[in-house]
Design a protein around this motif. Structure first.
Motif, PDB file in Angstrom:
ATOM      1  N   ASP A 156       0.833  -1.212   0.000  1.00  0.00           N
ATOM      2  CA  ASP A 156       0.000   0.000   0.000  1.00  0.00           C
ATOM      3  C   ASP A 156       0.865   1.258   0.000  1.00  0.00           C
ATOM      4  O   ASP A 156       0.544   2.249  -0.655  1.00  0.00           O
ATOM      5  N   GLN A 157       1.959   1.216   0.761  1.00  0.00           N
ATOM      6  CA  GLN A 157       2.876   2.364   0.772  1.00  0.00           C
ATOM      7  C   GLN A 157       3.425   2.586  -0.636  1.00  0.00           C
ATOM      8  O   GLN A 157       3.462   3.713  -1.140  1.00  0.00           O
ATOM      9  N   GLN A 158       3.839   1.504  -1.268  1.00  0.00           N
ATOM     10  CA  GLN A 158       4.407   1.622  -2.615  1.00  0.00           C
ATOM     11  C   GLN A 158       3.383   2.169  -3.599  1.00  0.00           C
ATOM     12  O   GLN A 158       3.688   3.034  -4.421  1.00  0.00           O
ATOM     13  N   ALA A 159       2.141   1.652  -3.505  1.00  0.00           N
ATOM     14  CA  ALA A 159       1.090   2.087  -4.434  1.00  0.00           C
ATOM     15  C   ALA A 159       0.774   3.561  -4.200  1.00  0.00           C
ATOM     16  O   ALA A 159       0.567   4.324  -5.154  1.00  0.00           O
ATOM     17  N   ALA A 160       0.763   3.978  -2.935  1.00  0.00           N
ATOM     18  CA  ALA A 160       0.463   5.376  -2.623  1.00  0.00           C
ATOM     19  C   ALA A 160       1.541   6.290  -3.214  1.00  0.00           C
ATOM     20  O   ALA A 160       1.236   7.300  -3.851  1.00  0.00           O
ATOM     21  N   VAL A 161       2.791   5.907  -3.045  1.00  0.00           N
ATOM     22  CA  VAL A 161       3.883   6.751  -3.552  1.00  0.00           C
ATOM     23  C   VAL A 161       3.843   6.798  -5.087  1.00  0.00           C
ATOM     24  O   VAL A 161       4.050   7.853  -5.698  1.00  0.00           O
ATOM     25  N   ALA A 162       3.522   5.660  -5.709  1.00  0.00           N
ATOM     26  CA  ALA A 162       3.426   5.656  -7.179  1.00  0.00           C
ATOM     27  C   ALA A 162       2.310   6.595  -7.630  1.00  0.00           C
ATOM     28  O   ALA A 162       2.478   7.365  -8.587  1.00  0.00           O
ATOM     29  N   ALA A 163       1.171   6.554  -6.932  1.00  0.00           N
ATOM     30  CA  ALA A 163       0.043   7.425  -7.306  1.00  0.00           C
ATOM     31  C   ALA A 163       0.410   8.895  -7.099  1.00  0.00           C
ATOM     32  O   ALA A 163       0.089   9.754  -7.930  1.00  0.00           O
ATOM     33  N   ILE A 164       1.114   9.169  -6.023  1.00  0.00           N
ATOM     34  CA  ILE A 164       1.509  10.558  -5.736  1.00  0.00           C
ATOM     35  C   ILE A 164       2.470  11.075  -6.814  1.00  0.00           C
ATOM     36  O   ILE A 164       2.392  12.224  -7.240  1.00  0.00           O
ATOM     37  N   GLY A 165       3.333  10.191  -7.283  1.00  0.00           N
ATOM     38  CA  GLY A 165       4.266  10.580  -8.342  1.00  0.00           C
ATOM     39  C   GLY A 165       3.548  10.998  -9.615  1.00  0.00           C
ATOM     40  O   GLY A 165       4.098  11.741 -10.424  1.00  0.00           O
ATOM     41  N   ASN A 166       2.302  10.512  -9.794  1.00  0.00           N
ATOM     42  CA  ASN A 166       1.542  10.847 -11.004  1.00  0.00           C
ATOM     43  C   ASN A 166       0.675  12.092 -10.849  1.00  0.00           C
ATOM     44  O   ASN A 166       0.017  12.503 -11.806  1.00  0.00           O
TER      45      ASN A 166
END
Ligand SMILES: NC(=O)c1ccc[n+]([C@@H]2O[C@H](COP(=O)([O-])OP(=O)(O)OC[C@H]3O[C@@H](n4cnc5c(N)ncnc54)[C@H](OP(=O)(O)O)[C@@H]3O)[C@@H](O)[C@H]2O)c1
Length: 428
Positions: free
Chosen positions: A400-410
């Motif tokens: 979930d942390q990884q997915a959140a950071v990926a989404a924030i990067g977009n």
């Protein structure tokens, strides 16, 4: 009765070991009651100059002969690698000879097979020097702490990377400058990749997890991130937030199984590992009954490593003279209980380069929230076109942390995810 020692490898560790077995023979005998005799020293190049002198016939180029050599009672493998070294160790164990090795790579890669061979012959396979060099940690784990349900082990088990990170945090050095200093001082190899990529530490993480939890995790299955991408800015920001960046080997028992991983992490300044500076290594063990234990000291180097090897030699020699079959020191779990990395709860520090305008923080918070990650703290540095947001999250599943950071990067408002590092602390 003398115990005949056969040593394979006479380089940094082996050269010192042989010299000490000879020079300190009488002192060792006075202290232990053991007459330890160097009977064979196998090397690659018999013509090379050595820091010791041995009688004719002792130095040999035929490492594989030691297993069947009747003058050799106990084999020490300090050559390294997983090729010839594996044959040497397996051959000796199958021939019923106890083996001492400093080879973390071999123990991590072939541990279960080697333990089986040792158990089948009723002899010891000892490897105190394989993790933490001169620090006693293997024996404490499988003997002193045999009765403890160890929960987690955090290790600073690579001196090169700890030296580099220490220079970055104490002198404000860049990664490149700190690495160059480590190479000048002999703390880093000309090709530092095995250390800085975390590869060296993965073997040690796997061994620690195996000993603490009985689950042997293949080295390739140990999650690994190195320190090559660590920016000076994040080391400085971490300090402002009350942390220091360390490369950690983590072995832990989670609800979903056993996890072994190696990655840089922010460690709170008050944590005992935060004070481990320079090339020093340390292993921090947590258990429900014993509490917290810190083992620290020199993690490499000829002297400390040879001392750890000598301790094992003394132990194995005593067992040999006692004449009994040696019971296995380790019992591996039958089922593989390896945790899914994505399910492991982790906390993160995230540095975001953002536009400094209304709504940015809300968008970032929403993206974390959408993935079930809650924010512990946010700090803004700078104003104007670009601002830096330093976000520390609460614990949530790694995936979930990884997915959140990926989404924030977009997000449109986010120019760049400058860094995303785990935080290793006891807070939720
Ligand atoms: N160095 C440390 O501080 C340290 C700390 C903890 C653990 N260890 C572990 O200890 C082990 C040895 O490390 P080291 O630094 O001492 O290595 P090293 O200095 O490179 O020495 C390796 C030795 O192995 C010998 N060798 C190579 N191929 C051989 C072969 N086919 N048959 C017989 N001998 C052979 C070499 O012979 P020549 O001398 O003829 O070339 C050399 O003496 C490794 O597993 C390492 O991970 C090292």
């Amino acid at each position: 009765m003398a115990v005949g020692i056969g040593i394979v490898g006479a380089g940094t560790v082996g050269g010192t070991l042989v010299r000490r077995l000879i020079d300190e023979h009488d002192a060792l005998e006075a202290k232990t009651g053991l007459d330890l005799e160097v009977r064979r020293v196998a090397v690659n190049d018999v013509a090379k100059e050595r820091p010791f002198t041995v009688p004719d016939g002792v130095l040999t180029g035929r490492a594989l002969d030691l297993a069947d050599d009747p003058s050799v009672d106990l084999v020490v493998e300090v050559m390294g690698g997983t090729g010839v070294a594996a044959e040497v160790v397996m051959g000796a164990l199958r021939a019923g000879k106890p083996v001492v090795t400093a080879n973390k790579e071999l123990v991590a890669a072939r541990g279960p097979e080697l333990f089986d061979a040792a158990a089948a012959s009723g002899v010891s396979l000892l490897f105190e020097a394989a993790v933490g060099g001169g620090i006693p940690i293997i024996r404490p784990l499988w003997e002193t702490l045999a009765g403890e349900q160890v929960r987690r082990i955090l290790g600073i088990v690579n001196g090169t990377t700890n030296y580099i990170l220490t220079r970055m945090s104490e002198d404000g050095a860049s990664y490149a400058d700190a690495l160059a200093a480590a190479q000048r001082l002999g703390y880093a190899e000309p090709d530092p990749s095995a250390d800085v990529s975390g590869a060296d530490a993965t073997s040690k993480a796997a061994i620690l997890a195996g000993l603490a939890f009985g689950t042997w995790i293949e080295t390739a299955a140990v999650h690994r991130e190195g320190i090559e991408g660590i920016a000076r800015a994040d080391v400085a920001f971490a300090a402002e937030l009350g942390y220091v960046v360390k490369l950690l080997a983590v072995a832990e028992r989670t609800g979903g199984g056993v996890s072994a991983r190696v990655h840089p992490a922010l460690v709170p300044l008050h944590h005992p590992l935060a004070g481990i500076r320079g090339a020093t290594n340390a292993v921090f063990v947590e258990g429900p009954s014993v509490g917290e234990l810190l083992f620290a000291g020199p993690g490499a180097g000829a002297g400390p490593t040879a001392t750890a090897v000598l301790g094992d030699v003394v132990d194995a020699a005593r067992e040999l003279l006692a004449g009994a079959q040696v019971a296995p020191r380790i019992r591996l779990a039958a089922a593989s209980g390896v945790a899914d990395f994505g399910a492991i709860p982790t906390k993160w520090y995230v540095r975001l380069e953002v536009a400094d305008r209304p709504g940015v923080l809300a968008a970032v918070a929403a993206a974390f929230g959408d993935h079930g990650v809650s924010i512990k703290s946010v700090r803004q540095e700078g104003r104007g076109d670009r601002a830096t947001l330093l976000v520390v999250t609460h614990r949530a599943a790694e995936a979930d942390q990884q997915a959140a950071v990926a989404a924030i990067g977009n997000l449109d408002v986010v120019a760049e995810v400058g860094a995303a590092l785990r935080v290793e602390s006891d807070e939720p």
